[in-house]
Design an enzyme around this catalytic site. Structure first.
Site, PDB file in Angstrom:
ATOM      1  N   ASP A 393      49.883  39.903  49.576  1.00 41.98           N
ATOM      2  CA  ASP A 393      50.282  41.168  50.201  1.00 41.98           C
ATOM      3  C   ASP A 393      50.775  40.829  51.619  1.00 41.98           C
ATOM      4  O   ASP A 393      49.978  40.432  52.487  1.00 41.98           O
ATOM      5  CB  ASP A 393      49.052  42.091  50.235  1.00 41.98           C
ATOM      6  CG  ASP A 393      49.375  43.481  50.778  1.00 41.98           C
ATOM      7  OD1 ASP A 393      50.368  43.622  51.521  1.00 41.98           O
ATOM      8  OD2 ASP A 393      48.598  44.414  50.476  1.00 41.98           O
ATOM      9  N   HIS A 394      52.049  41.021  51.840  1.00 47.84           N
ATOM     10  CA  HIS A 394      52.632  40.575  53.116  1.00 47.84           C
ATOM     11  C   HIS A 394      52.189  41.455  54.289  1.00 47.84           C
ATOM     12  O   HIS A 394      52.414  41.118  55.446  1.00 47.84           O
ATOM     13  CB  HIS A 394      54.152  40.567  52.995  1.00 47.84           C
ATOM     14  CG  HIS A 394      54.822  39.554  53.868  1.00 47.84           C
ATOM     15  ND1 HIS A 394      54.181  38.889  54.900  1.00 47.84           N
ATOM     16  CD2 HIS A 394      56.086  39.070  53.870  1.00 47.84           C
ATOM     17  CE1 HIS A 394      55.017  38.073  55.494  1.00 47.84           C
ATOM     18  NE2 HIS A 394      56.183  38.157  54.896  1.00 47.84           N
TER      19      HIS A 394
END
Ligand code: CAO
Length: 421
Positions: A393-394
Site C-alpha cells: 500500500d503506497h
C-alpha cells in the site's frame, strides 16, 4: 374567423401519441409530467422505447396538465391518448408533435427527428443508456451521462439517477472524488456462439467483492525480487527425509512464513494497518496463506508464526489447507491476519501482482523457483532462484522501504541462518 388548424384556442386539448412509424405497442419508459404541471411547447411528455431506440414525445401545446392517461410500463401506439391539457391561450403556435429519437448509447448526440432506429447493440450494450430527455437534463446539470448508473429498466438512467449522482458528487465536495465510474455493460454472448453459464460459488462472490474493493481502494505497487534458495532447498530436502516417518512434508512455504516474519520484525510498517490518520503497528505476527480450493480462494491465518518452528508451521499449513479444501474453514480461521503470502510456486509462473488483503498493507506473492545461471566470483554458477512479488500500500510504504524489505527477505531466504537472528 380564426384558422383553428394553425392557431390554437385556450381550452381543453387532448394530446395523442404522434406518428411513430411502423411501431405498435411501444413501451413507455419515462413519464416526465404529472397532473397540475405547467408545460411549454416542446417540453418532453414521455419517452418511448422500442427494442432499438428511445424517443421522446414533445408537447405540441403549452398549458396545464389536467389528466394523465399513461404510466411507465404502458404500451402505446399512434393516437393513444397521453394526456388532457388546459391550454394557455392563442399565443402559442400549434404544431404537429414529432417524436425525437436517439440510439440510447450515443452519449452526447443531439436529439433528432425520428429516423429508422439503429441496431439493437448500440442501444443496449453501453453505459449511460438514457432517453434524449434525460440526456438533455444531465447535460444541463453538466453531468456526463456515461458515469451515471441506471436503475431503470435494462439499466436505463432515470431522472432520479441523475439527481442522485449530482447529490453524491456534491456531498463528496464536487471534486470528482469517489469512484464514479460507469457500470460494466452487459452482453448477449449467445449471439456470437454456444455458451454455458455457471453460477459463481458463495466464496467467489464474497472474495470477488473483497478483491475488487481492495484493488480500487488501495494504491498498489508491486516490487519484484529473486532469492537464491539453493541452500534452503538442500536443507528442506534433508528435513523432509528426517520427518517422512511422521508424515510431515515441509514445502518452501513453511520457510517463507518464517522469513516473512523476520522481515516484518525488521520493517514494522509492513506489519501494520491504516486507521484514519493513524498507522496501527502490530506486535503479533499472524500470517494469512492464500489457499486454492475448488470453490474459490480462501485465506486462513496461521497464528503467532514468530513463535513456531519451520516443521511446526509445515504441519499447520497442511492441516489448515486440508481444512479449507474440505470446506471446514470458519470465519474465525480467516481473521486477524497481519500479512498474507500467496504461493503459486507449486503450480508455475515467474511473477504476478497479488492484491493486498486489507486491512493489511502488504502481501507476498511467490512464484516457481528455477535453476538459473548466476554470476558469482567471475563465473556463472547454477543456483535455484525463487521469484518474489511484494505488493504494498503506497500510502503506508515508500518504494525505497519496499526495496529494502524485499532485499532483506531475499537475503534471509538465501541464508536461512538469518532466521535465527
Ligand atoms: N517453487 C518450486 N516448487 C514449489 C514452490 C516454489 N515456490 N512452492 C511449492 N513447490 C512445490 C512443493 O515443494 C511441492 O513439491 P513436491 O510435491 O515435489 O514436494 C509442490 O510444489 C506442491 O506444493 P503445494 O502447493 O502442495 O504446497 P505449498 O505448501 O507450496 O502450498 C498452498 C500450499 C495451500 C498454499 C497451495 O496448495 C495453494 O493453494 N496455492 C495456491 C494459492 C493461490 O491460489 N494463490 C493465488 C491467490 S490470488 O492472488
Amino acid at each position: 374567423m380564426a384558422d383553428t388548424s394553425t392557431k390554437p384556442q385556450a381550452g381543453i386539448k387532448q394530446v395523442l401519441v404522434p406518428d411513430i412509424g411502423d411501431y405498435k405497442g411501444v413501451n413507455v419508459i419515462e413519464v416526465m409530467v404529472k397532473p397540475g404541471d405547467t408545460i411549454n411547447v416542446d417540453d418532453t411528455l414521455l419517452t418511448l422505447e422500442t427494442d432499438k431506440a428511445a424517443m421522446d414525445v414533445p408537447s405540441p401545446y403549452a398549458g396545464t396538465v389536467k389528466e394523465l392517461h399513461v404510466e411507465i410500463g404502458d404500451k402505446v401506439s399512434k393516437d393513444t391518448l397521453i394526456l388532457v391539457l388546459e391550454t394557455a391561450g392563442d399565443t402559442v403556435p400549434d404544431k404537429a408533435p414529432e417524436p425525437t429519437a436517439q440510439a440510447a448509447a450515443a452519449p452526447s448526440a443531439p436529439s433528432t427527428v425520428a429516423t429508422p432506429p439503429k441496431p439493437a447493440e448500440a442501444a443496449t450494450s453501453s453505459g449511460g443508456h438514457a432517453s434524449p430527455a434525460i440526456r438533455r437534463f444531465a447535460r444541463e446539470l453538466g453531468v456526463d451521462i456515461a458515469r451515471v448508473s441506471g436503475s431503470g429498466t435494462k439499466g436505463r438512467v432515470t431522472k432520479e439517477d441523475v439527481q442522485s449522482f449530482v447529490k453524491t458528487a456534491l456531498a463528496s465536495g464536487g471534486t470528482g472524488g469517489g469512484l464514479q465510474v460507469a457500470d460494466m455493460p452487459t452482453f448477449d454472448f449467445a449471439k456470437y456462439g454456444e455458451i454455458e453459464t455457471l453460477p459463481l460459488s458463495r466464496i467467489q462472490k464474497i472474495s470477488g467483492a473483497n478483491l475488487h474493493r481492495n484493488w480500487v481502494n488501495i494504491p498498489h505497487v508491486t516490487q519484484f525480487d529473486e532469492a537464491d534458495i539453493t541452500d534452503m532447498e538442500d536443507f528442506r530436502k534433508q528435513l523432509n527425509a528426517e520427518y517422512a516417518s511422521q508424515n510431515i512434508k515441509v514445502t518452501p512455504l513453511a520457510f517463507m512464513l518464517k522469513a516473512a516474519v523476520t522481515a516484518l520484525q525488521q520493517f514494522p510498517r509492513f506489519n501494520a494497518s491504516l486507521s484514519g490518520d493513524n498507522l496501527v503497528l502490530k506486535r503479533y505476527f499472524h500470517i494469512g496463506v492464500a489457499v486454492d480450493t475448488p470453490d474459490g480462494l480462501v485465506v486462513p491465518v496461521l497464528r503467532d508464526v514468530d513463535k513456531k518452528g519451520v516443521v511446526q508451521l509445515a504441519k499447520e499449513l497442511s492441516e489448515i489447507s486440508a481444512k479449507a479444501r474440505e470446506k471446514k474453514i470458519t470465519a474465525a480461521d480467516m481473521q486477524g491476519g497481519c500479512f498474507t503470502i500467496s504461493s503459486l510456486g507449486g503450480i508455475g509462473g515467474t511473477a504476478f501482482t497479488p492484491i493486498i488483503n486489507a486491512p493489511e498493507v502488504a502481501i507476498l506473492g511467490v512464484s516457481r523457483s528455477t535453476m538459473k545461471p548466476v554470476y558469482q566470483d567471475g563465473q556463472f554458477v547454477p543456483r535455484l532462484m525463487l521469484p518474489l512479488s511484494i505488493s504494498y500500500d503506497h500510502r503506508v510504504i515508500d518504494g525505497a522501504q519496499a526495496a529494502r524489505f524485499s532485499t532483506y527477505l531475499a537475503q534471509v531466504l538465501s541464508d536461512i541462518r538469518r532466521l535465527a537472528l
